[in-house]
Write a protein that holds these residues in place. Structure first.
Motif, PDB file in Angstrom:
ATOM      1  N   ARG A 142      -5.459  -9.762  -1.625  1.00  0.00           N
ATOM      2  CA  ARG A 142      -4.762  -9.056  -1.551  1.00  0.00           C
ATOM      3  C   ARG A 142      -5.397  -9.191  -0.208  1.00  0.00           C
ATOM      4  N   TYR A 187       1.151  -1.237   0.144  1.00  0.00           N
ATOM      5  CA  TYR A 187      -0.348  -0.580   0.092  1.00  0.00           C
ATOM      6  C   TYR A 187       0.579   1.541  -0.315  1.00  0.00           C
ATOM      7  N   LEU A 242      -2.442  -6.266  -5.147  1.00  0.00           N
ATOM      8  CA  LEU A 242      -3.476  -5.601  -4.549  1.00  0.00           C
ATOM      9  C   LEU A 242      -4.017  -5.873  -6.156  1.00  0.00           C
TER      10      LEU A 242
END
Length: 371
Positions: free
Chosen positions: A62, A6, A56
């Motif tokens: 994810r 992230y 992701l």
């Protein structure tokens, strides 16, 4: 130390799919090697951005990353280490537009360079005890493999000729006033070659669909919904590129008696209130056999007994858990006349000393009922 995907993309953990794609597109264009020639730092950043996007952008990967902070390979190690993300994901995401954007014959040459094959994902279901001790499973995988007859070219031997439209350059050049515009050759698709005789085996596709049986080593201690990465177990590469990877999503069946909390095995053992009062010995099952435990006199409901080292090994080899036994005292719901008489006698003989372990509570309750 595991990477924070992230943070690499500069998005929050609650970022939507659209936000992740937008962040990836911006960073991939910023750090692409074509814009940063001979810049090792930008090249490494480009690889990290691609790696983060691969994880992701996939809901299962994810979720795996959110829960464990990593993806596991077939040996129980974190996945992606040393993996060549290169520009494979970038090309899949942006297509051929990027090559044309930077212009020149390089766009055509890129289409012929080796490319890594696409990844394959399969689900494997194993038994609870198989997850505890590890097991090798044979997995039948549908793969796209290069045609052996034409070696992936899509042409019969000697069936490839230079494209007559672009004369092997892969591009068509047009002049418009002072400007020169180069576009991908529509005849050969930018390869500079033309197949005059298509391969009889693959009908010119260059690849065939086949099933391949792979033996997947599932490490001891693997947990439900973990993912293993088998490097090179995916579809064959293009133009001599490496094969993609195989991602094995492991589902662990529930056990009839045992349940798991991390590395610990939990077992609920029912005992009668008589055995809890007087004490006894019980032979209970464990994941590797059985064990005799002693129930001490005066055992209370939900007391626990811990058997050290009788749990599950850590999937990465960091020790072994324990077995935790929850003692469930069972109160009878149906009593015979004789049993009732015996309990009535027990009741008359009972006083605060009978419940010495809870003497203060006994005194408070006695005072309350006698007030």
């Amino acid at each position: 130390m595991s990477k924070d995907y992230y943070a690499i993309l500069g998005v929050s953990k609650n970022a939507t799919e659209i936000e992740i794609k937008k962040a990836y597109r911006k960073l991939a264009l910023q750090y692409h090697p074509d814009r940063n020639p001979d810049n090792k730092e930008a090249e490494e950043k480009f690889r990290e951005v691609n790696e983060a996007y691969q994880v992701l952008s996939d809901p299962q990967k994810r979720a795996q990353f959110d829960q464990f902070g990593r993806v596991f390979d077939e040996n129980g190690s974190s996945g992606f280490s040393g993996q060549d993300f290169g520009s494979t994901i970038f090309e899949e995401f942006f297509g051929d537009v990027f090559g044309d954007f930077f212009g020149g014959a390089r766009g055509a040459r890129q289409r012929k360079r080796p490319r890594k094959g696409s990844n394959i994902e399969v689900n494997v279901e194993i038994e609870f005890l198989e997850a505890c001790f590890g097991i090798s499973k044979k997995v039948k995988v549908p793969k796209t493999a290069n045609c052996k007859r034409c070696d992936g070219t899509g042409a019969e031997p000697g069936g490839v000729t230079t494209c007559n439209t672009c004369h092997g350059t892969g591009q068509i050049t047009q002049r418009q006033g002072f400007f020169t515009l180069s576009t991908t050759c529509p005849q050969c698709g930018g390869t500079g070659e033309f197949i005059k005789d298509r391969c009889k085996e693959c009908k010119g596709e260059g690849s065939v669909r086949e099933y391949k049986t792979l033996e997947v080593k599932i490490p001891a201690g693997i947990e439900n919904n973990m993912t293993l990465r088998i490097s090179g177990g995916g579809n064959d590469g293009i133009y001599g590129g490496p094969a993609g990877d195989l991602f094995v999503h492991v589902k662990v069946k529930e056990h009839e008696y045992f349940r798991r909390e991390g590395r610990n095995i939990i077992l609920d053992v029912p005992i009668s209130f008589v055995d809890a009062s007087l004490g006894t010995s019980l032979n209970i099952p464990t994941i590797d056999g059985s064990e005799t435990i002693k129930i001490k006199p005066g055992t209370q409901p939900d007391e626990k007994i811990v058997l050290k080292g009788k749990g599950v090994p850590d999937v990465q080899g960091y020790g072994i858990g324990n077995m935790i036994i929850n003692l469930k005292v069972v109160i009878p719901t149906k009593l015979s006349k004789k049993q009732k008489e015996l309990l009535e006698t027990f009741k008359k003989e009972s006083n605060e000393d009978t419940y010495s372990s809870e003497k203060s509570l006994w005194e408070k309750m006695k005072s309350f009922f006698n007030s």
